[in-house]
Motif scaffolding. Structure first.
Motif, PDB file in Angstrom:
ATOM      1  N   HIS A 107       0.805  -1.227   0.000  1.00 45.89           N
ATOM      2  CA  HIS A 107       0.000   0.000   0.000  1.00 45.89           C
ATOM      3  C   HIS A 107       0.835   1.272   0.000  1.00 45.89           C
ATOM      4  CE1 HIS A 107      -3.824  -2.080   0.308  1.00 45.89           C
ATOM      5  NE2 HIS A 107      -3.237  -2.903   1.160  1.00 45.89           N
ATOM      6  N   GLU A 108       1.981   1.252   0.689  1.00 47.05           N
ATOM      7  CA  GLU A 108       2.785   2.477   0.744  1.00 47.05           C
ATOM      8  C   GLU A 108       4.251   2.146   0.947  1.00 47.05           C
ATOM      9  OE1 GLU A 108       0.952   4.499   4.061  1.00 47.05           O
ATOM     10  OE2 GLU A 108       2.332   3.597   5.494  1.00 47.05           O
ATOM     11  N   LEU A 109       5.074   3.045   0.442  1.00 45.38           N
ATOM     12  CA  LEU A 109       6.517   3.002   0.684  1.00 45.38           C
ATOM     13  C   LEU A 109       6.948   4.392   1.093  1.00 45.38           C
ATOM     14  CD1 LEU A 109       7.910   0.873  -2.297  1.00 45.38           C
ATOM     15  CD2 LEU A 109       7.726   0.190   0.093  1.00 45.38           C
ATOM     16  N   PRO A 110       7.834   4.572   2.024  1.00 43.54           N
ATOM     17  CA  PRO A 110       8.479   3.504   2.797  1.00 43.54           C
ATOM     18  C   PRO A 110       7.493   2.862   3.772  1.00 43.54           C
ATOM     19  CG  PRO A 110       9.136   5.622   3.680  1.00 43.54           C
ATOM     20  CD  PRO A 110       8.289   5.898   2.446  1.00 43.54           C
ATOM     21  N   LEU A 111       7.794   1.634   4.125  1.00 41.38           N
ATOM     22  CA  LEU A 111       6.980   0.906   5.088  1.00 41.38           C
ATOM     23  C   LEU A 111       7.296   1.370   6.503  1.00 41.38           C
ATOM     24  CD1 LEU A 111       7.444  -2.640   3.576  1.00 41.38           C
ATOM     25  CD2 LEU A 111       5.323  -1.344   3.602  1.00 41.38           C
ATOM     26  N   SER A 112       6.276   1.372   7.330  1.00 45.37           N
ATOM     27  CA  SER A 112       6.476   1.683   8.744  1.00 45.37           C
ATOM     28  C   SER A 112       5.636   0.714   9.555  1.00 45.37           C
ATOM     29  CB  SER A 112       6.062   3.130   9.043  1.00 45.37           C
ATOM     30  OG  SER A 112       4.660   3.260   8.904  1.00 45.37           O
ATOM     31  N   ALA A 113       5.775   0.756  10.864  1.00 50.14           N
ATOM     32  CA  ALA A 113       5.006  -0.142  11.734  1.00 50.14           C
ATOM     33  C   ALA A 113       3.511   0.069  11.550  1.00 50.14           C
ATOM     34  CB  ALA A 113       5.397   0.067  13.190  1.00 50.14           C
ATOM     35  N   GLY A 114       3.093   1.255  11.182  1.00 48.45           N
ATOM     36  CA  GLY A 114       1.677   1.543  11.011  1.00 48.45           C
ATOM     37  C   GLY A 114       1.176   1.405   9.583  1.00 48.45           C
ATOM     38  N   SER A 115       2.027   0.956   8.669  1.00 51.60           N
ATOM     39  CA  SER A 115       1.606   0.822   7.273  1.00 51.60           C
ATOM     40  C   SER A 115       0.488  -0.207   7.141  1.00 51.60           C
ATOM     41  CB  SER A 115       2.781   0.381   6.399  1.00 51.60           C
ATOM     42  OG  SER A 115       3.749   1.385   6.306  1.00 51.60           O
ATOM     43  N   PRO A 116      -0.502   0.061   6.289  1.00 56.91           N
ATOM     44  CA  PRO A 116      -1.545  -0.939   6.066  1.00 56.91           C
ATOM     45  C   PRO A 116      -0.949  -2.177   5.410  1.00 56.91           C
ATOM     46  CG  PRO A 116      -1.827   0.942   4.578  1.00 56.91           C
ATOM     47  CD  PRO A 116      -0.694   1.267   5.499  1.00 56.91           C
ATOM     48  N   GLN A 117      -1.472  -3.332   5.793  1.00 62.00           N
ATOM     49  CA  GLN A 117      -0.968  -4.605   5.277  1.00 62.00           C
ATOM     50  C   GLN A 117      -2.037  -5.271   4.416  1.00 62.00           C
ATOM     51  OE1 GLN A 117       2.098  -5.624   5.827  1.00 62.00           O
ATOM     52  NE2 GLN A 117       2.743  -4.421   7.579  1.00 62.00           N
ATOM     53  N   ASP A 118      -1.609  -6.013   3.418  1.00 55.48           N
ATOM     54  CA  ASP A 118      -2.508  -6.784   2.563  1.00 55.48           C
ATOM     55  C   ASP A 118      -2.541  -8.225   3.070  1.00 55.48           C
ATOM     56  OD1 ASP A 118      -4.066  -7.818   0.511  1.00 55.48           O
ATOM     57  OD2 ASP A 118      -2.427  -7.825  -0.952  1.00 55.48           O
ATOM     58  N   ASP A 119      -3.110  -8.434   4.269  1.00 57.10           N
ATOM     59  CA  ASP A 119      -3.100  -9.767   4.883  1.00 57.10           C
ATOM     60  C   ASP A 119      -3.703 -10.829   3.975  1.00 57.10           C
ATOM     61  OD1 ASP A 119      -1.900  -8.672   7.103  1.00 57.10           O
ATOM     62  OD2 ASP A 119      -3.638  -8.884   8.427  1.00 57.10           O
ATOM     63  N   SER A 120      -4.832 -10.529   3.330  1.00 58.25           N
ATOM     64  CA  SER A 120      -5.465 -11.543   2.480  1.00 58.25           C
ATOM     65  C   SER A 120      -4.593 -11.860   1.267  1.00 58.25           C
ATOM     66  CB  SER A 120      -6.869 -11.119   2.047  1.00 58.25           C
ATOM     67  OG  SER A 120      -6.808  -9.954   1.261  1.00 58.25           O
ATOM     68  N   GLY A 121      -3.956 -10.843   0.697  1.00 57.66           N
ATOM     69  CA  GLY A 121      -3.055 -11.073  -0.437  1.00 57.66           C
ATOM     70  C   GLY A 121      -1.833 -11.874  -0.022  1.00 57.66           C
ATOM     71  N   VAL A 122      -1.292 -11.575   1.161  1.00 59.43           N
ATOM     72  CA  VAL A 122      -0.143 -12.329   1.671  1.00 59.43           C
ATOM     73  C   VAL A 122      -0.537 -13.783   1.892  1.00 59.43           C
ATOM     74  CG1 VAL A 122       1.436 -12.609   3.632  1.00 59.43           C
ATOM     75  CG2 VAL A 122       1.015 -10.334   2.691  1.00 59.43           C
ATOM     76  N   LEU A 123      -1.693 -14.027   2.511  1.00 56.75           N
ATOM     77  CA  LEU A 123      -2.129 -15.401   2.782  1.00 56.75           C
ATOM     78  C   LEU A 123      -2.373 -16.176   1.494  1.00 56.75           C
ATOM     79  CD1 LEU A 123      -4.459 -14.816   5.855  1.00 56.75           C
ATOM     80  CD2 LEU A 123      -2.178 -15.859   5.837  1.00 56.75           C
ATOM     81  N   LYS A 124      -2.881 -15.510   0.451  1.00 55.78           N
ATOM     82  CA  LYS A 124      -3.076 -16.174  -0.842  1.00 55.78           C
ATOM     83  C   LYS A 124      -1.716 -16.539  -1.442  1.00 55.78           C
ATOM     84  CE  LYS A 124      -5.559 -15.823  -5.141  1.00 55.78           C
ATOM     85  NZ  LYS A 124      -5.121 -15.444  -6.384  1.00 55.78           N
ATOM     86  N   ALA A 125      -0.755 -15.632  -1.366  1.00 56.51           N
ATOM     87  CA  ALA A 125       0.594 -15.915  -1.874  1.00 56.51           C
ATOM     88  C   ALA A 125       1.246 -17.051  -1.085  1.00 56.51           C
ATOM     89  CB  ALA A 125       1.448 -14.647  -1.813  1.00 56.51           C
ATOM     90  N   VAL A 126       1.038 -17.062   0.244  1.00 60.26           N
ATOM     91  CA  VAL A 126       1.574 -18.136   1.093  1.00 60.26           C
ATOM     92  C   VAL A 126       0.983 -19.479   0.664  1.00 60.26           C
ATOM     93  CG1 VAL A 126       1.495 -19.086   3.441  1.00 60.26           C
ATOM     94  CG2 VAL A 126       2.185 -16.707   3.079  1.00 60.26           C
ATOM     95  N   GLU A 127      -0.326 -19.514   0.377  1.00 57.57           N
ATOM     96  CA  GLU A 127      -0.946 -20.761  -0.091  1.00 57.57           C
ATOM     97  C   GLU A 127      -0.265 -21.271  -1.347  1.00 57.57           C
ATOM     98  OE1 GLU A 127      -5.153 -20.297  -0.656  1.00 57.57           O
ATOM     99  OE2 GLU A 127      -5.497 -19.763   1.446  1.00 57.57           O
ATOM    100  N   ASN A 128       0.073 -20.360  -2.277  1.00 56.26           N
ATOM    101  CA  ASN A 128       0.756 -20.760  -3.513  1.00 56.26           C
ATOM    102  C   ASN A 128       2.151 -21.313  -3.223  1.00 56.26           C
ATOM    103  OD1 ASN A 128      -1.459 -20.014  -5.072  1.00 56.26           O
ATOM    104  ND2 ASN A 128      -0.706 -17.933  -5.362  1.00 56.26           N
ATOM    105  N   VAL A 129       2.872 -20.673  -2.306  1.00 56.64           N
ATOM    106  CA  VAL A 129       4.202 -21.165  -1.930  1.00 56.64           C
ATOM    107  C   VAL A 129       4.075 -22.533  -1.261  1.00 56.64           C
ATOM    108  CG1 VAL A 129       6.198 -20.761  -0.417  1.00 56.64           C
ATOM    109  CG2 VAL A 129       5.263 -18.886  -1.790  1.00 56.64           C
ATOM    110  N   HIS A 130       3.111 -22.673  -0.371  1.00 59.31           N
ATOM    111  CA  HIS A 130       2.908 -23.961   0.309  1.00 59.31           C
ATOM    112  C   HIS A 130       2.554 -25.062  -0.686  1.00 59.31           C
ATOM    113  CE1 HIS A 130       2.173 -22.171   4.596  1.00 59.31           C
ATOM    114  NE2 HIS A 130       3.394 -21.948   4.128  1.00 59.31           N
ATOM    115  N   ALA A 131       1.811 -24.731  -1.738  1.00 59.45           N
ATOM    116  CA  ALA A 131       1.489 -25.725  -2.765  1.00 59.45           C
ATOM    117  C   ALA A 131       2.761 -26.210  -3.455  1.00 59.45           C
ATOM    118  CB  ALA A 131       0.508 -25.144  -3.779  1.00 59.45           C
TER     119      ALA A 131
END
Length: 197
Positions: A107-131
């Motif tokens: 969502h934004e650069l530079p990243l900070s502790a308060g930066s919004p996260q794409d949790d659902s996108g990360v979890l979808k990518a993790v599923e692909n890596v796990h596959a």
């Protein structure tokens, strides 16, 4: 980042990863005097193979990172299978919605502790890596001989993938990455991964 700086950083990351992964594989290898006497069964042959999954950074591609494998010439890597997948093309918020290879949205650069996260996108990518990991396990590679490595966004995905995998993997190497998820994902970290935290 200029192409020369990216190349030099990737070169340094590859050399560092080669050293770490070779040391890890060396720890798992049978003593040299025994290995010549043993004829491995197909099950043991699978346990002796290793798999390295290398995840590229935002806007890059898997094939562009394949030369990294040339730095892994130690004998410990002779039975290593490599994979250099490419992220799908997707719009990236921090780049004004430009479509590029991206494992998940940033969502934004530079990243900070308060930066919004794409949790659902990360979890979808993790599923692909796990596959990809599960395919290697099904082919007989022991999970402790599987290593995930990544640069920048690929490093962030590496961290999430290793922590959320339900079995203990050989390890992960994160180069210039970050924690890509918020507190809602922390509860999903596997009990096996929690032991090593």
């Amino acid at each position: 980042m200029s192409s020369l700086a990216r190349f030099l950083f990737t070169l340094g990351a590859a050399v560092a990863a080669a050293s770490l992964l070779a040391a890890s594989l060396r720890r798992r290898a049978p003593p040299s005097d025994l290995s010549a006497q043993l004829v491995p069964s197909s099950h043991m042959a699978g346990r002796n193979r290793s798999f390295i999954l290398w995840l590229h950074g935002l806007g890059d591609s898997g094939p562009a990172n394949e030369p990294i494998r040339t730095f892994f010439s130690a004998p410990e890597f002779r039975l290593t299978k490599w994979a250099f997948p490419s992220a799908p093309n997707a719009p990236v918020s921090c780049n004004h919605g430009a479509v590029m290879p991206s494992w998940f949205d940033i969502h934004e650069l530079p990243l900070s502790a308060g930066s919004p996260q794409d949790d659902s996108g990360v979890l979808k990518a993790v599923e692909n890596v796990h596959a990809m990991i599960n395919k290697e396990v099904a082919d007989g590679v022991h999970p402790e001989n599987i290593f995930v490595c990544g640069f920048s966004q690929g490093g962030a995905l590496t961290l999430a993938s290793v922590l959320l995998y339900p079995k203990t993997l050989g390890g992960g190497a994160v180069f210039s990455g970050w924690v890509p998820f918020g507190s809602s994902v922390i509860e999903r970290i596997s009990p096996e991964a929690r032991k090593s935290l």
